[in-house]
Design a protein around this motif. Sequence first.
Motif, PDB file in Angstrom:
ATOM      1  N   LEU A 102       0.851  -1.134  -0.025  1.00 57.76           N
ATOM      2  CA  LEU A 102      -0.154  -0.062  -0.110  1.00 57.76           C
ATOM      3  C   LEU A 102       0.581   1.402   0.043  1.00 57.76           C
ATOM      4  O   LEU A 102       0.317   2.313   0.120  1.00 57.76           O
ATOM      5  N   GLY A 103       2.079   1.183  -0.080  1.00 54.07           N
ATOM      6  CA  GLY A 103       2.986   2.203  -0.284  1.00 54.07           C
ATOM      7  C   GLY A 103       4.176   1.994   0.680  1.00 54.07           C
ATOM      8  O   GLY A 103       4.193   1.553   1.757  1.00 54.07           O
ATOM      9  N   GLY A 104       5.224   2.645   0.264  1.00 50.79           N
ATOM     10  CA  GLY A 104       6.714   2.326   0.861  1.00 50.79           C
ATOM     11  C   GLY A 104       7.312   3.594   1.130  1.00 50.79           C
ATOM     12  O   GLY A 104       6.772   4.723   1.244  1.00 50.79           O
ATOM     13  N   PRO A 105       8.603   3.562   1.484  1.00 52.18           N
ATOM     14  CA  PRO A 105       9.379   4.585   1.962  1.00 52.18           C
ATOM     15  C   PRO A 105       9.191   5.944   1.094  1.00 52.18           C
ATOM     16  O   PRO A 105       9.189   5.706  -0.095  1.00 52.18           O
ATOM     17  N   GLN A 106       9.069   7.084   1.671  1.00 52.26           N
ATOM     18  CA  GLN A 106       8.971   8.235   1.013  1.00 52.26           C
ATOM     19  C   GLN A 106       7.720   8.319  -0.179  1.00 52.26           C
ATOM     20  O   GLN A 106       7.812   9.156  -0.910  1.00 52.26           O
ATOM     21  N   GLN A 107       6.850   7.554   0.078  1.00 47.01           N
ATOM     22  CA  GLN A 107       5.560   7.373  -0.868  1.00 47.01           C
ATOM     23  C   GLN A 107       4.476   8.229   0.118  1.00 47.01           C
ATOM     24  O   GLN A 107       4.315   7.620   1.233  1.00 47.01           O
ATOM     25  N   GLY A 108       3.476   8.710  -0.553  1.00 44.51           N
ATOM     26  CA  GLY A 108       2.321   9.216   0.169  1.00 44.51           C
ATOM     27  C   GLY A 108       2.568  10.019   1.547  1.00 44.51           C
ATOM     28  O   GLY A 108       3.355  10.754   1.590  1.00 44.51           O
ATOM     29  N   GLY A 109       1.945   9.368   2.686  1.00 51.61           N
ATOM     30  CA  GLY A 109       2.356  10.170   3.782  1.00 51.61           C
ATOM     31  C   GLY A 109       3.714   9.684   4.422  1.00 51.61           C
ATOM     32  O   GLY A 109       3.793  10.161   5.565  1.00 51.61           O
TER      33      GLY A 109
END
Length: 175
Positions: free
Chosen positions: A20-27
């Motif tokens: 659902l998202g990794g480092p430095q992505q999205g929040g």
Amino acid sequence: MSGFTIELSTPFPSGFTGGLGGPQQGGHQPPHWYIEYGMDLGADDGTDVYATFDGHITRMSPHVPSDDSGKVYGAQLFVRAHNDMMGGFYTHMTDVPPELTVGSAVSRGDWLGRVFAFDGIPAHLHLALVEIVGGLPGGSYQGVDLYGHVVEAANSDLVASVAFARDGTPPVVGG
């Protein structure tokens, strides 16, 4: 200064539903390594979560449902490797065994609890890994991006050797 290697497995040998998202992505933004280097690993509410490496618990905040809000919800565990040179932060869990307290040793594959879904947020485990450059005491915390590897290894019993140079450069994942 010589490097070190840890054996790393997935927190989800089964039940992983997707990244659902990794480092430095999205929040996942600075200034805190445990947010910036977070990996949101999708799994259904109640999916079992397992320790990804051998270590000991240095911080533990149990799940107190009345304290759940926004991005902070569920139990939080910080597990540090026995060499005090790397660690992992796990959150959005419930049902953490009561015998897991600060000072408890955990082995790779030990059951840590279950994924906890909150307030319509897609159910997931937030896991952040860090190298403690220089070790403790006094080392500096440098987040580690192993998102691609962790997602690829999910739903398997794969164990990888991860080599750290002890200088803050990205670790190298071996077989």
